[in-house]
Design an enzyme around this catalytic site. Structure first.
Site, PDB file in Angstrom:
ATOM      1  CD  GLU A 173       6.170  -0.301  -5.711  1.00 38.85           C
ATOM      2  OE1 GLU A 173       7.215  -0.791  -5.242  1.00 38.85           O
ATOM      3  OE2 GLU A 173       5.475   0.526  -5.096  1.00 38.85           O
ATOM      4  CD  GLU A 292       1.884  -0.684  -3.053  1.00 35.22           C
ATOM      5  OE1 GLU A 292       2.804  -0.180  -2.368  1.00 35.22           O
ATOM      6  OE2 GLU A 292       2.015  -1.719  -3.726  1.00 35.22           O
TER       7      GLU A 292
HETATM    8  O1  AHR Z   1       3.153  -1.695   0.768  1.00 33.76           O
HETATM    9  C1  AHR Z   1       4.475  -2.118   0.992  1.00 33.76           C
HETATM   10  C2  AHR Z   1       5.288  -2.235  -0.287  1.00 33.76           C
HETATM   11  O2  AHR Z   1       5.495  -0.945  -0.813  1.00 33.76           O
HETATM   12  C3  AHR Z   1       4.671  -2.988  -1.421  1.00 33.76           C
HETATM   13  O3  AHR Z   1       4.917  -4.352  -1.372  1.00 33.76           O
HETATM   14  C4  AHR Z   1       5.345  -2.412  -2.634  1.00 33.76           C
HETATM   15  O4  AHR Z   1       4.562  -2.480  -3.791  1.00 33.76           O
HETATM   16  C5  AHR Z   1       5.688  -0.997  -2.212  1.00 33.76           C
HETATM   17  O5  AHR Z   1       6.981  -0.656  -2.519  1.00 33.76           O
END
Ligand code: AHR
Length: 512
Positions: A173, A292
């Protein structure tokens, strides 16, 4: 009663089920690792401090690949802190989650846990505060057989065999201003290209994931992907996507339609990647790593922001331990449907996360572990989706949602395993009040008219004594789960089922 129909044909399939679609994620965040998968003082811990009760639940859940060590955490992490004798490991400030990192769990412990849990490791390198050299060092330590300084160090630390990690994320990210070492698209694209190029010199068999946008609402969404891929196209194999959904302001209709947004997000990134391939005259195809995704009540997290609001530094505080209800599980089921429908291009996906932190598994220190509601659709699909992904012709009654427009009441995906001659259908009814009358035309699967045997028909729905807000907790860990789906018949080449209101079901048919 509202109705929907599906026509399917084994000749219309998008490809093999990419088994890496059923991935998960453990980050050094909150109690995901400490008191989650690792707790040496727990009565069920093994000699390495790994919780066997949690490992058993992980094996039952069935993730195929697990991403590690972050997440935001990785962007100021030094992997060297987590290897070698535990007594000598430094305590550090983790800036992502404002915690103290004891480093008692690191690379070697993760690899041991991955073997025990029977999952493929997916590693992320730090491209926030670090760069090409540190990524190369980590790769040499992990994958080189021996005879060099870093591979011999791994052997000295007790791991004679290389870890042979195939999947690597080039940072996390980095488009996000919250990220330590946040970068512009051009800065990141150049760094990802050079890191990827060098890593493939060390081990050409690895597969690399470049960071896409942190979510599709980022102001740079689209242009970030274009710039990054223009720089790194030759060296990477995947571009990442992240998305979290939640029910906001009681707008459950939009929440239930979240998979429409996921469909759109995936299709936008596929188009963007292919457009850059065309522009570069490169026939190579970049696939998608949705590394994610989940339901996450981010609005609640921001309200009581533990990371910013806390002044003291502590080890593994409780962070975003969301408790999931029936509605959340149905939405997770539809997100899984969306990923499977796009299995021709989304070939890696990781639900975020695995234990305690926005997770299907919860555990308490010195005490129990249990399955949250969202455990069930994941376990069903990970366990049953084999063979080919079918392209479905769906017709469904629909409703209007404020955020995502017209939403079909039926959300479905299906797999056909030619070897075992098994059809598995995953179907959600988004309707809150009425059952959905479903008819599936099976004639092309069953020209002889044997009709197929119903092997299993299960559903996750609101129980008679529950509500859509019913959740599992330590005292009532089995309030919500899969229960038999009644009213399913196959007759004259048509499967007929009554999907309960607000439900996610799985129906397996055997055509042997
Ligand atoms: O999964 C929680 C967080 O969400 C992670 O660390 C990040 O990559 C995302 O913003």
């Amino acid at each position: 009663m509202p109705s929907a129909s599906i026509t399917l044909d084994p000749a219309f399939r998008t490809g093999e089920v990419p088994r890496r679609l059923f991935g998960s994620f453990v980050e050094h965040m909150g109690r995901s690792i400490y008191e989650g998968i690792y707790e040496p003082s727990h009565p069920k811990a093994d000699d390495d401090g790994l919780r066997r009760d949690v490992v058993e639940l992980v094996r039952e859940l069935g993730p195929t690949v697990v991403r590690y060590p972050g997440g935001n955490f990785v962007s100021n992490y030094r992997w060297e802190d987590g290897v070698g004798p535990q007594a000598e490991r430094p305590r550090r400030l983790d800036l992502a989650w404002r915690s103290i990192e004891s480093n008692q769990f690191g690379l070697s412990e993760f690899m041991r846990w991955a073997k025990l849990a029977d999952v493929e490791p997916m590693m992320a390198v730090n491209l926030g505060t670090r760069g090409v050299q540190e990524a190369l060092d980590l790769l040499e330590y992990s994958n080189h057989p021996g005879g060099t300084a870093l591979s011999d160090l791994r052997i000295k630390h007790g791991d004679a065999d290389p870890y042979d990690v195939k999947l690597w994320c080039l940072g996390n990210e980095l488009d996000g201003p919250w990220q330590v070492g946040h970068k512009s698209a051009l800065e990141y694209g150049r760094l990802a290209a050079e890191t990827g190029r060098a890593m493939k010199l060390v081990d050409p068999s690895i597969e690399l994931v470049a960071c896409g946008s942190s979510n599709s609402s980022m102001p740079t969404f689209g242009s970030w992907e274009q710039t990054v891929l223009r720089e790194a196209y030759d060296y990477v194999d995947y571009i990442s996507l992240h998305a979290y959904y939640e029910e906001r302001d009681g707008d459950v209709e939009s929440f239930l339609a979240s998979a429409l947004d996921m469909d759109h997000f995936i299709e936008s990134v596929v188009s963007t990647a292919d457009a850059i391939g065309a522009e570069l005259g490169n026939r190579k195809r970049i696939n998608l790593s949705f590394d994610e995704w989940n339901v996450w009540y981010q609005s609640k997290f921001h309200a009581s922001d533990i990371a910013v609001g806390r002044s003291e530094w502590v080890e593994h505080p409780r962070v975003i331990e969301d408790e999931y209800n029936v509605t959340d599980a149905v939405v997770v089921g539809t997100l899984l449907n969306s990923l499977l429908r796009h299995g021709d291009r989304v070939t890696v996906a990781c639900q975020a996360q695995l234990v305690n932190v926005i997770a299907p598994i919860r555990s308490e220190p010195g005490s129990d572990s249990w399955r949250q509601t969202i455990f069930h659709p994941f376990a069903q699909m990970a366990g049953r989706a084999t063979g080919s992904v079918l392209q479905l012709a769906v017709s469904s009654d629909s409703y209007e949602s404020e955020k995502f427009g017209t939403a079909p009441l039926l959300d479905a995906s299906a797999t056909w395993d030619a070897e075992s001659r098994r059809l598995t259908l995953f179907a959600a009814n988004r309707g809150l009040d009425d059952a959905l009358d479903l008819a599936v035309d099976l004639r092309s699967l069953d020209p002889a008219g044997t009709d197929g045997r119903i092997e299993d028909a299960l559903t996750l729905a609101v129980a008679d004594d529950g509500s859509r807000f019913t959740a599992n907790d330590q005292q009532r860990p089995d309030s919500v789960g899969m229960i038999p789906l009644s009213n399913v018949v196959v007759d004259s080449g048509t499967l007929k089922a009554e999907l309960p209101p607000l439900s996610w079901s799985v129906i397996a048919l055997d055509f042997q």
